[in-house]
Every structure is written in C-alpha cells, then in structure tokens.
Design an enzyme around this catalytic site. Structure first.
Site, short mmCIF file in Angstrom:
data_model
loop_
_atom_site.label_atom_id
_atom_site.label_comp_id
_atom_site.label_asym_id
_atom_site.label_seq_id
_atom_site.Cartn_x
_atom_site.Cartn_y
_atom_site.Cartn_z
N LYS A 22 59.34 -43.51 18.40
CA LYS A 22 58.12 -43.61 19.22
C LYS A 22 56.95 -42.89 18.56
CE LYS A 22 57.36 -40.72 22.85
NZ LYS A 22 56.03 -40.09 22.74
N ASN A 23 57.18 -41.68 18.11
CA ASN A 23 56.07 -40.89 17.58
C ASN A 23 55.58 -41.36 16.22
OD1 ASN A 23 56.16 -39.46 19.90
ND2 ASN A 23 57.00 -37.59 19.02
N CYS A 116 52.44 -36.97 29.38
CA CYS A 116 53.42 -36.19 30.13
C CYS A 116 52.81 -34.83 30.49
CB CYS A 116 54.66 -35.93 29.28
SG CYS A 116 55.68 -37.37 29.05
N ARG A 121 47.29 -29.49 26.97
CA ARG A 121 47.38 -30.22 25.71
C ARG A 121 45.97 -30.50 25.24
NH1 ARG A 121 52.62 -34.13 25.87
NH2 ARG A 121 52.20 -34.06 23.65
N PRO A 122 45.32 -29.45 24.73
CA PRO A 122 43.93 -29.62 24.33
C PRO A 122 43.79 -30.47 23.07
CG PRO A 122 44.71 -27.42 23.77
CD PRO A 122 45.85 -28.13 24.43
N ILE A 123 42.56 -30.87 22.79
CA ILE A 123 42.30 -31.66 21.57
C ILE A 123 41.22 -31.01 20.73
CG2 ILE A 123 43.12 -33.92 22.39
CD1 ILE A 123 40.15 -34.53 23.05
N ASP A 124 41.07 -29.68 20.91
CA ASP A 124 40.00 -28.98 20.20
C ASP A 124 40.14 -29.10 18.67
OD1 ASP A 124 42.31 -27.40 20.90
OD2 ASP A 124 41.35 -25.71 19.91
N LEU A 125 41.36 -29.11 18.17
CA LEU A 125 41.55 -29.18 16.72
C LEU A 125 41.10 -30.54 16.18
CD1 LEU A 125 45.08 -27.47 16.52
CD2 LEU A 125 42.87 -26.44 15.98
N ASP A 305 60.69 -31.31 21.35
CA ASP A 305 61.15 -32.50 22.08
C ASP A 305 62.67 -32.50 22.29
OD1 ASP A 305 58.59 -33.39 22.22
OD2 ASP A 305 58.77 -34.95 20.70
N ILE A 327 55.95 -24.18 21.68
CA ILE A 327 54.95 -25.22 21.41
C ILE A 327 54.13 -25.57 22.66
CG2 ILE A 327 54.52 -27.52 20.41
CD1 ILE A 327 55.78 -25.61 18.40
N ARG A 397 59.21 -44.32 28.66
CA ARG A 397 58.16 -44.15 27.64
C ARG A 397 58.75 -43.95 26.25
NH1 ARG A 397 53.53 -40.14 29.44
NH2 ARG A 397 52.97 -40.82 27.37
C1 UD1 Z 1 53.32 -34.72 19.13
C2 UD1 Z 1 54.40 -35.61 19.69
C3 UD1 Z 1 55.15 -34.89 20.79
C4 UD1 Z 1 55.68 -33.56 20.28
C5 UD1 Z 1 54.56 -32.75 19.64
C6 UD1 Z 1 55.05 -31.45 19.00
C7 UD1 Z 1 53.45 -37.83 19.41
C8 UD1 Z 1 52.94 -39.06 20.06
N1 UD1 Z 1 53.79 -36.82 20.22
O1 UD1 Z 1 52.41 -34.45 20.18
O2 UD1 Z 1 56.25 -35.71 21.21
O3 UD1 Z 1 56.20 -32.82 21.37
O4 UD1 Z 1 53.90 -33.52 18.62
O5 UD1 Z 1 56.02 -31.73 18.06
O6 UD1 Z 1 53.62 -37.76 18.20
N2 UD1 Z 1 47.12 -28.16 20.26
C9 UD1 Z 1 45.93 -27.50 20.42
N3 UD1 Z 1 44.78 -28.15 20.08
C10 UD1 Z 1 44.78 -29.42 19.59
C11 UD1 Z 1 46.00 -30.09 19.42
C12 UD1 Z 1 47.17 -29.43 19.77
O7 UD1 Z 1 45.89 -26.35 20.86
O8 UD1 Z 1 43.70 -29.95 19.30
C13 UD1 Z 1 48.35 -27.47 20.66
C14 UD1 Z 1 49.02 -28.20 21.83
O9 UD1 Z 1 48.49 -27.77 23.05
C15 UD1 Z 1 50.46 -27.78 21.66
C16 UD1 Z 1 50.61 -27.70 20.15
O10 UD1 Z 1 49.30 -27.59 19.61
O11 UD1 Z 1 50.66 -26.51 22.22
C17 UD1 Z 1 51.33 -28.89 19.53
O12 UD1 Z 1 50.59 -30.04 19.75
P1 UD1 Z 1 50.60 -31.28 18.73
O13 UD1 Z 1 51.39 -30.94 17.53
O14 UD1 Z 1 49.20 -31.72 18.56
O15 UD1 Z 1 51.39 -32.34 19.57
P2 UD1 Z 1 50.99 -33.82 19.87
O16 UD1 Z 1 50.43 -34.47 18.66
O17 UD1 Z 1 50.24 -33.88 21.14
#
Ligand code: UD1
Length: 418
Positions: A22-23, A116, A121-125, A305, A327, A397
């Site tokens: 999936k990922n 989920c 689950r921020p997107i700041d990065l 996961d 995480i 999913r």
């Molecule tokens: C992906 C996987 C998910 C898996 C996760 C960690 C997909 C579709 N999903 O999710 O199944 O659980 O990797 O292995 O591939 N974070 C920030 N800022 C950001 C982005 C992330 O603080 O801009 C934090 C998140 O809140 C979290 C951590 O970084 O605590 C890991 O997130 P990330 O590696 O980005 O996971 P996803 O890509 O969302």
C-alpha cells in the site's frame, strides 16, 4: 456497516501470496502524472486507499483502467491541479499529490489531509521543504494554495526522516531546475520503490534507501512500466497469525530484507522462520516467548505499523513485553479492545506494558485505524470463542481480501452486513 466475525481456535495453515505494498503503490500512482504519458503499474492491491487514489487521478483528468492487479494510467490530458477537501480528509496520503501536481503545473490546490486518527500528523516538513524549492504556500478555508513560477532544486535537511515529506520532495524535484539534495531522508524500502519507478520514467535520483538522496532535475519524463514491491507490514501480520494459532505458513513473494527488525523479534519470540526459494516459511516452535522491549523507529528500526500486530502476539506470550511508540502519539487505540478480549496491557504515555495471558476470549470489539484492526483480527484468531470486529472499513484500506486469505488457511472468518 460491515463487521468481521471470527471463531477463534483454528490453526492458520497454508500459503498466501503477499499483496503489493500500500505505502509504495500510492506514491507511485501519484508519480505517474508527472510522465504526462502512459504508465502501467503491476501488483496494485485492491484496497480502499488505491480506489480513492484512482478517483483523485481521474478527477485530475487522467484516464485509468484496471485489469486484475495492473493499473493503466494515461496522464496525457491531465488538466486539473485541485484535490477537494473531502477526498483529502479521507486519505492523508493524498498529500503526496502535492509534489506531483506541482511538478506538472507549478501550482496546486489541495484540501488539508486526513487519514487514520493516530495522533497529530502534521505536514510542516513538507511545507518547509517545498518553500525552499520556491513554492509560495498559503492556507485558506481548509485548502493549501501552492504556486511557483518554476520549482528550483535546494539542499533540504529534514528534522525528522518523514516518509511522506521525503517522497513529496522527490516528486517535486524530478523536474525542478538544478539539483535537490535531501539529508536525513527517510530510508524505507517504499522510498526506493518510488525512486526506481521515477528513474524508469527518466528521472535522475541517486541514494534512495540511504539518508542522503540527490535528485537532478530533468526537463521531460516519459511513461514507464513498473511492478510494486511486496507489502512488508501485511507479510508480518500473516506471519504473526501463523505463530499465534500454532500454525504453519508459506508466505510467497515476501521480501525478508525489508523486514529484518520484525523477523528478528519474531524469532526471539519463538518463531522458526526459514527462507524459501520464493518467500518465507514460518512455524511456531511450541511456545511464544515475551520480548524485552520493542521501540518503534524510522526504518531500518522496528516499524510503527507493525507495533499493534506484535502487541497482539505479546498478549499471549509467556512473560512481560514492553512497547515504546516513538513515531505517532495515540497509536494505542487497539489496547482497550485487546483488554476486552482478556489481554493484560497498561499504557503509560508512549509505553505499553504487556503481561502475557494464557488465553484471550472472543468479544465485540471495534477498530479505529488500520493496523489496530489487524491486531484485533490476530487476537480473535487465537481467542476462545467468537469475536465481532466493527470499523473494518479501516482494515480494507490496507489489507486485500484478508478474510479470503485467512479462510483459505483454515481460519473461520466471514464478513457480515449489519
Ligand atoms: C508513512 C506511512 C505510514 C507509516 C509512517 C511511518 C504511507 C502512505 N504511510 O506515513 O503507514 O506509519 O510512514 O513509518 O506511506 N511528521 C511531522 N511533520 C511532517 C511530517 C511528519 O512532524 O511534516 C511526523 C509525524 O507526525 C509522525 C512522524 O513524523 O510523528 C512520521 O511521519 P511520516 O514518516 O511522515 O509518516 P507518513 O508519511 O504520514
């Protein structure tokens, strides 16, 4: 509403072919639009998230066809750079379209993501990195508005090796002016899969799988054919199922090098795992042992996961196991449900202490997220009596035909509509 009904106590015996990951498939499908041509993607699992991604692609103007596990995408006439809020809220991973759409149009308008409910689950990065690449980003009425005259390569250091942010940067960088270098990049196998696909489309990405990835922007990419890697979390879920039910399983297509952390824990807990020509074979060696401590970490550490499926296993181990979730916050929602089934688990902040019990018992439980749902299925398979699991749309999913796969291996499981 659908539920899964499982009558526990049957050993899981047989063979399963591991589905595509999936990922990996989600970012690969998003990446296909950058080709502005025809892409053929094999080994696409039938999942709700793949369906949702297909809807996004169609709305953007792509032509899509599916035959068995293969999706054909023609993005020649892609004409929209907007993903509506509702679709984004249903699936957080659609944020991955941001980098891809920017590569095509130099602008994008996407709803703020959902997915989920497993903590913040921020997107700041993602946003910080795209700004470094010359993108102007503003937020209005639940939408991110992104625009740039052209994307420019940049040196981007990620404060945390985020999977999604690494993928988004790669997608934005493949056609940018100049070179992008990501340091502290995520190293997950799915990142390598995406890089391999993009390189087949003509991109110039080096270093995927290490913490430094460099991407040289190229003017034009072209269509490509690609086969998605096997799903390492689904593979581990089934291995645990065989262990918990005193069964024996041949897992075809599993890639052991992607799951070394999990396989080492499984072996320590009593699994006898053997590589075969085309996958892995597992048999429980009689007793399930507890594990001292499992700490979730970015790859190649123990995957978040797999935390909940392993917790189901620890729930019936002889002894006490400790889990530390590093995480995501709030990734213990399966705990209360496992406790309803007789598990002895105490959560304190990011840690969970699991004292193994002799037996779990069937109960009416509910899942609120994907992997927690898989953990409940595993617990139900090992439990005495009948379990009904609600909230299975989350399981759909990420697990393709889970009840089919399990019932072919002797598990009494069926889906009922309420
Ligand atoms: C992906 C996987 C998910 C898996 C996760 C960690 C997909 C579709 N999903 O999710 O199944 O659980 O990797 O292995 O591939 N974070 C920030 N800022 C950001 C982005 C992330 O603080 O801009 C934090 C998140 O809140 C979290 C951590 O970084 O605590 C890991 O997130 P990330 O590696 O980005 O996971 P996803 O890509 O969302």
């Amino acid at each position: 509403m659908n539920k899964l009904v499982i009558d526990g106590g049957m050993p899981m015996r047989g063979e399963i072919t591991v589905q595509g990951a999936k990922n990996a498939v989600l970012p690969i499908l998003a990446a296909a639009i950058i080709s502005r041509g025809e892409c053929v993607i094999h080994n696409c699992p039938r999942l709700r998230d793949v369906e949702k991604t297909s809807i996004v692609l169609t709305r953007l103007g792509c032509k899509l066809n599916r035959s068995e596990g293969t999706i054909y995408i023609d993005s020649t006439d892609i004409n929209d750079c907007r993903i509506d809020e509702k679709l984004m809220r249903e699936m957080r991973s659609s944020i991955i379209f941001l980098g891809a759409i920017l590569s095509v149009f130099g602008k994008a308008e996407v709803g703020l993501p959902g997915g989920c409910p497993i903590g913040l689950r921020p997107i700041d990065l993602h946003i910080k990195a795209l700004r470094q690449m010359g993108v102007r980003i503003s937020e209005e009425h639940g939408y991110l508005n992104c625009e740039c005259s052209h994307l420019v390569g940049a040196d981007i250091h990620l404060d945390f090796p985020s999977v999604g942010a690494t993928e988004n940067i790669m997608l934005a960088a493949v056609k940018a002016d100049g070179e992008t270098v990501i340091t502290n990049a995520a190293r997950e196998p799915e990142i390598i899969d995406l890089a391999n696909f993009l390189n087949k489309m003509g991109a110039q990405i080096r270093g995927a799988g290490s913490s430094i990835i460099s991407i040289k922007g190229t003017e034009r990419l072209h269509g490509a054919e690609y086969t998605v890697m096997p799903d390492r979390i689904v593979a581990q879920t089934y291995l645990i199922g065989a262990m918990m039910t005193d069964g024996e399983l041949l897992l075809k297509g599993a890639e052991p090098s992607h799951m070394q952390a999990g396989l080492s824990v499984l072996t320590e807990m009593g699994g006898r795992i053997r590589r075969t020509q085309d996958g892995l074979h597992i048999k429980n060696n009689g007793k399930i042992r507890s594990i001292n401590i499992i700490k979730t970490m970015p790859y190649p550490g123990f995957p978040t996961d797999a935390q909940s499926p392993f917790m189901a296993l620890a729930a019936i181990a002889g002894g006490t196991s400790v889990f530390v979730e590093n995480i995501f916050e709030n990734r213990y929602r399966h705990v209360d449900e496992l406790v309803r089934m007789g598990a002895d688990i105490k959560v304190e902040g990011r840690s969970a202490v699991v004292r193994g019990v002799k037996k779990l018992y069937g109960a009416n439980v509910e899942t609120y997220e994907l992997r927690g749902g898989a953990a409940l299925i595993l617990a139900a398979m090992a439990a005495e009596g009948r379990t009904q699991i609600a909230g299975i749309e989350f399981i759909d999913r990420g697990y393709e035909d889970i009840e089919g796969n399990l019932s072919r291996c002797g598990i009494k499981i069926h889906r009922v509509r309420f």
